[in-house]
Design a protein around this motif. Structure first.
Motif, PDB file in Angstrom:
ATOM      1  N   THR A 182      30.983  84.987  33.974  1.00 18.79           N
ATOM      2  CA  THR A 182      29.593  84.577  33.810  1.00 18.79           C
ATOM      3  C   THR A 182      28.757  85.530  34.544  1.00 18.79           C
ATOM      4  N   ASP A 183      29.179  85.973  35.783  1.00 18.12           N
ATOM      5  CA  ASP A 183      28.536  86.757  36.536  1.00 18.12           C
ATOM      6  C   ASP A 183      28.594  88.196  36.225  1.00 18.12           C
ATOM      7  N   ILE A 184      29.509  88.484  35.382  1.00 18.36           N
ATOM      8  CA  ILE A 184      29.662  89.780  34.831  1.00 18.36           C
ATOM      9  C   ILE A 184      28.432  89.933  33.739  1.00 18.36           C
ATOM     10  N   SER A 185      28.552  89.005  32.939  1.00 14.75           N
ATOM     11  CA  SER A 185      27.538  88.841  31.883  1.00 14.75           C
ATOM     12  C   SER A 185      26.038  88.984  32.395  1.00 14.75           C
ATOM     13  N   ASN A 186      25.770  88.198  33.586  1.00 18.68           N
ATOM     14  CA  ASN A 186      24.366  87.906  34.163  1.00 18.68           C
ATOM     15  C   ASN A 186      24.252  89.575  34.655  1.00 18.68           C
TER      16      ASN A 186
END
Length: 171
Positions: free
Chosen positions: A25-29
């Motif tokens: 999720t952090d990578i996507s953000n």
């Protein structure tokens, strides 16, 4: 250093295993944030800040690297905290650049910083925390030391990628 103390006591010690991974999720953000700022392709994460002004490398040196990377088609992403000291350090670097790096200072949580570093092709920093995160992630790095000595505070197992020069401080 602490592992060397244990080794000195006669115990066999392996290298540390960090097992640090970025959250999807952090990578996507982070990817969305970078895309919004125009980042595409390879990039080098650069942290010119440090808690101690005496540990900061001269801004013109960072700017030279940023400009040379840009000439080779590699973008630079400035990272750091939202602290005024980090902002001031980054602003000095940005002002010295011929080409503007992407500015992500204060735009990530710690877990998003881990994600951002995991996406980077390399990390350039002084003696600061992001350097050790990049090392734990296995990201290629170059560490610029000015007053602290790499053999005491450098990234574990990567001292050959540390440059120490106490005469080129950011005064």
């Amino acid at each position: 250093q602490l592992l060397d103390v244990v080794r000195g006591a006669g115990f066999a010690v392996q290298s540390p295993g960090y097992d640090l991974r970025a959250d999807e999720t952090d990578i996507s953000n982070v990817m969305s944030q970078l895309k919004e700022r125009g980042q595409s392709g390879k990039f080098v994460a650069i942290n010119a800040g440090s808690a101690w002004p005496s540990k900061r490398w001269d801004p013109s040196h960072f700017a030279t690297v940023i400009d040379q990377l840009f000439e080779r088609g590699i973008q630079s992403v400035m990272i750091g905290t939202s602290a005024q000291a980090d902002r001031d350090a980054a602003d000095q670097v940005i002002a010295a650049c011929k080409t503007s790096p992407i500015d992500m200072l204060g735009q990530t949580s710690v877990t998003e910083l881990i994600a951002l570093l995991s996406l980077a092709s390399a990390h350039l920093a002084g003696d600061t925390g992001s350097l050790h995160i990049a090392n734990a992630l296995g990201i290629p790095l170059v560490a610029m030391y000015s007053i602290t000595k790499p053999h005491r505070t450098g990234p574990y197992g990567k001292l050959e990628f540390c440059h120490y020069d106490p005469y080129h401080l950011n005064n």
